[in-house]
Design an enzyme around this catalytic site. Structure first.
Site, short mmCIF file in Angstrom:
data_model
loop_
_atom_site.label_atom_id
_atom_site.label_comp_id
_atom_site.label_asym_id
_atom_site.label_seq_id
_atom_site.Cartn_x
_atom_site.Cartn_y
_atom_site.Cartn_z
N ALA A 1 0.87 -1.35 -0.07
CA ALA A 1 0.03 0.00 -0.12
C ALA A 1 0.90 1.20 0.18
O ALA A 1 0.63 2.02 -0.74
CB ALA A 1 -0.91 0.06 1.06
N ALA B 1 2.14 1.77 -3.29
CA ALA B 1 1.27 1.98 -4.39
C ALA B 1 0.64 3.71 -4.13
O ALA B 1 0.63 4.30 -5.19
CB ALA B 1 -0.12 1.29 -4.40
N GLU B 2 0.45 3.83 -2.92
CA GLU B 2 0.29 5.15 -2.69
C GLU B 2 1.36 6.20 -2.95
O GLU B 2 0.93 7.35 -3.60
CB GLU B 2 -0.32 5.52 -1.43
CG GLU B 2 -0.53 6.84 -0.90
CD GLU B 2 -1.71 7.07 -0.08
OE1 GLU B 2 -2.07 8.20 0.37
OE2 GLU B 2 -2.33 6.33 0.47
N THR B 3 2.52 5.99 -2.88
CA THR B 3 3.81 6.81 -3.22
C THR B 3 3.87 7.02 -4.70
O THR B 3 4.03 8.00 -5.10
CB THR B 3 4.96 6.19 -2.77
OG1 THR B 3 4.81 6.12 -1.20
CG2 THR B 3 6.29 6.98 -3.20
N SER C 1 0.69 8.97 -5.92
CA SER C 1 0.72 10.56 -5.54
C SER C 1 1.70 11.27 -6.38
O SER C 1 1.36 12.48 -6.93
CB SER C 1 1.22 10.48 -3.94
OG SER C 1 0.10 9.89 -3.25
#
Length: 157
Positions: free
Chosen positions: A71, A74-76, A79
């Site tokens: 996660a 993925a978020e990095t 973003s």
């Protein structure tokens, strides 16, 4: 730990951010959490962001890659894509992240590739495919970010 300078940015991104007075590899990096986890961003453009994360040090008690590590990757990546799409006048804020974990991984390095699903004026959504070294999919994720106006005193300038 500061080896984020290997990130490849396309010329148009370098030009777009040149007058802002920020260090692109630092601004579009994994941040403190990602650094502690060993996350490295290899490529960064609005249409494709690639990064890696070691499995070692990012496992749960059973010795498998922690789902939260996927996660974070993925978020990095999503973003970074959202920020590059928004440009210097916008700040991306994650509002929804979902991850489906397909298989466990015990060692090696995972690679995430984020590509846009939607890039609008106020929101972006990126699909992130995370694979293990043999190319098998470990996780499928999607991140949606809200694009807000950057504050004049923000870290962009």
């Amino acid at each position: 730990m500061g080896e984020q300078t290997t990130t490849k940015f396309p010329p148009e991104i370098i030009e777009q951010w040149s007058g802002v007075g920020v260090d692109l590899p630092s601004l579009f990096s994994a941040g403190h959490l990602g650094e502690r986890m060993g996350l490295t961003i290899l490529e960064a453009a609005p249409d494709r962001i690639v990064g890696t994360l070691p499995v070692e040090g990012n496992t749960q008690p059973y010795g498998l890659l922690h789902g939260g590590a996927s996660a974070v990757l993925a978020e990095t990546l999503g973003s970074v894509g959202a920020m590059l799409h928004g440009g210097p006048d916008k700040v991306a804020v994650g509002v929804d992240l979902n991850c489906t974990h397909h298989r466990g991984v015990r060692s090696g390095v995972i690679t995430g590739t984020a590509t846009p699903v939607h890039r609008g004026r106020t929101t972006t959504s990126y699909e992130v495919v995370i694979t293990e070294e043999s190319g098998k999919r470990v996780c499928s994720a999607r991140l949606t970010c809200l694009l807000r106006d950057a504050e004049p005193s923000s870290s962009h300038g």
